[in-house]
Design a protein around this motif. Sequence first.
Motif, PDB file in Angstrom:
ATOM      1  N   TRP A 129     -31.849  -6.631 -67.945  1.00 57.62           N
ATOM      2  CA  TRP A 129     -31.244  -7.938 -68.162  1.00 57.62           C
ATOM      3  C   TRP A 129     -29.889  -7.732 -68.820  1.00 57.62           C
ATOM      4  O   TRP A 129     -29.614  -6.690 -69.426  1.00 57.62           O
ATOM      5  CB  TRP A 129     -32.108  -8.794 -69.091  1.00 57.62           C
ATOM      6  N   CYS A 130     -29.073  -8.748 -68.736  1.00 53.01           N
ATOM      7  CA  CYS A 130     -27.758  -8.669 -69.376  1.00 53.01           C
ATOM      8  C   CYS A 130     -27.908  -8.618 -70.896  1.00 53.01           C
ATOM      9  O   CYS A 130     -28.704  -9.356 -71.482  1.00 53.01           O
ATOM     10  CB  CYS A 130     -26.911  -9.876 -68.972  1.00 53.01           C
ATOM     11  N   GLY A 131     -27.139  -7.738 -71.532  1.00 51.14           N
ATOM     12  CA  GLY A 131     -27.214  -7.571 -72.975  1.00 51.14           C
ATOM     13  C   GLY A 131     -26.788  -8.791 -73.764  1.00 51.14           C
ATOM     14  O   GLY A 131     -27.026  -8.860 -74.978  1.00 51.14           O
ATOM     15  N   TYR A 132     -26.172  -9.772 -73.076  1.00 48.06           N
ATOM     16  CA  TYR A 132     -25.723 -10.962 -73.815  1.00 48.06           C
ATOM     17  C   TYR A 132     -26.892 -11.771 -74.348  1.00 48.06           C
ATOM     18  O   TYR A 132     -26.714 -12.648 -75.186  1.00 48.06           O
ATOM     19  CB  TYR A 132     -24.811 -11.809 -72.939  1.00 48.06           C
ATOM     20  N   VAL A 166     -23.423  -5.035 -79.807  1.00 44.14           N
ATOM     21  CA  VAL A 166     -24.334  -4.737 -78.700  1.00 44.14           C
ATOM     22  C   VAL A 166     -23.819  -5.267 -77.371  1.00 44.14           C
ATOM     23  O   VAL A 166     -24.075  -4.682 -76.311  1.00 44.14           O
ATOM     24  CB  VAL A 166     -25.735  -5.310 -79.000  1.00 44.14           C
ATOM     25  N   ALA A 167     -23.056  -6.362 -77.406  1.00 46.73           N
ATOM     26  CA  ALA A 167     -22.492  -6.937 -76.186  1.00 46.73           C
ATOM     27  C   ALA A 167     -21.414  -7.947 -76.560  1.00 46.73           C
ATOM     28  O   ALA A 167     -21.622  -8.784 -77.442  1.00 46.73           O
ATOM     29  CB  ALA A 167     -23.571  -7.611 -75.347  1.00 46.73           C
ATOM     30  N   GLY A 227     -22.801  -5.677 -70.206  1.00 48.74           N
ATOM     31  CA  GLY A 227     -23.533  -4.881 -69.239  1.00 48.74           C
ATOM     32  C   GLY A 227     -25.021  -5.113 -69.314  1.00 48.74           C
ATOM     33  O   GLY A 227     -25.523  -5.824 -70.184  1.00 48.74           O
ATOM     34  N   ASP A 228     -25.747  -4.501 -68.370  1.00 47.57           N
ATOM     35  CA  ASP A 228     -27.195  -4.618 -68.360  1.00 47.57           C
ATOM     36  C   ASP A 228     -27.832  -3.734 -69.427  1.00 47.57           C
ATOM     37  O   ASP A 228     -27.264  -2.720 -69.835  1.00 47.57           O
ATOM     38  CB  ASP A 228     -27.759  -4.226 -66.991  1.00 47.57           C
ATOM     39  N   VAL A 245     -34.165  -1.253 -75.094  1.00 48.02           N
ATOM     40  CA  VAL A 245     -33.994   0.155 -75.444  1.00 48.02           C
ATOM     41  C   VAL A 245     -32.572   0.583 -75.098  1.00 48.02           C
ATOM     42  O   VAL A 245     -31.894  -0.043 -74.286  1.00 48.02           O
ATOM     43  CB  VAL A 245     -35.015   1.049 -74.717  1.00 48.02           C
ATOM     44  N   THR A 246     -32.151   1.681 -75.703  1.00 46.92           N
ATOM     45  CA  THR A 246     -30.820   2.225 -75.459  1.00 46.92           C
ATOM     46  C   THR A 246     -30.826   3.057 -74.175  1.00 46.92           C
ATOM     47  O   THR A 246     -31.862   3.234 -73.529  1.00 46.92           O
ATOM     48  CB  THR A 246     -30.387   3.100 -76.641  1.00 46.92           C
ATOM     49  N   ASN A 247     -29.662   3.616 -73.837  1.00 47.98           N
ATOM     50  CA  ASN A 247     -29.565   4.426 -72.625  1.00 47.98           C
ATOM     51  C   ASN A 247     -30.432   5.669 -72.679  1.00 47.98           C
ATOM     52  O   ASN A 247     -30.851   6.186 -71.633  1.00 47.98           O
ATOM     53  CB  ASN A 247     -28.102   4.823 -72.374  1.00 47.98           C
TER      54      ASN A 247
END
Length: 243
Positions: A71-74, A90-91, A98-99, A126-128
């Motif tokens: 999902w979008c980080g917004y 974070v966004a 970004g997603d 979660v992070t990348n």
Amino acid sequence: MTKATAHLPTPGHGTAPDNFVSGLGRLSALAKDGSVTSVMLATASMQGGFKGKTYGTAHFLNEVAEHGTSWCGYLLATDADMRPLDGFGVASWDTVYGDMRFIPDLATLCTPTWIPGTALVLADPVTNDQQPLAVAPRHILKRQLEEMNRRGITANTGLEAEFTLYHGTRKGAAGAGYQNLTPLFDGSRATALRVATYGPHLSVLSLSAMSPTGRDSCPVHLIRGGFQHHGLGHLRCCRTVSP
């Protein structure tokens, strides 16, 4: 219709394996007997509300339960009206919206009575590198609970929702812009619903009717009966007489 046939995915972050498998098995059984046809996956926003998406049970069981979803980080950087805000690392418009990956926590599975046929599951971002996002509200809460447990402290929590009953329908109230509504009872100001929890089980529910006459006791007792019908613990009622 696609049949919901589940395999056993691996637990997401923060989910005990036994609880995860138990939640997955329960959801599979609910999908098989047809009592649940969709899954609402939601994450906690910075304001404490739920934001997310609804999936069909087959897709959720075979795809989302194991791999999560993007999902979008917004979702973690807006106000209560979903307007993007500045100042979030974070966004933002500067860092790009970004997603972000969200992993279901099957241990949170429940079936809300107000959305028949739908199961609710909470998800954690979660992070990348697949680590829990440090600023996510649920992760912050988990850290605090772990620290309290380390110190031998148990938290008793509660919530309170105040409301006033009005004549008319929800559609009519929305059409009027929620202005100039008539209270169901003259002099009725507000009713407060309080929920207090002690340990893992719901212990006490209380309703306070703020009315000079107590004439709103009928809807209060209807609410009381509804809670007891669904086994939501002991409910006590009290009345606050307004001046």
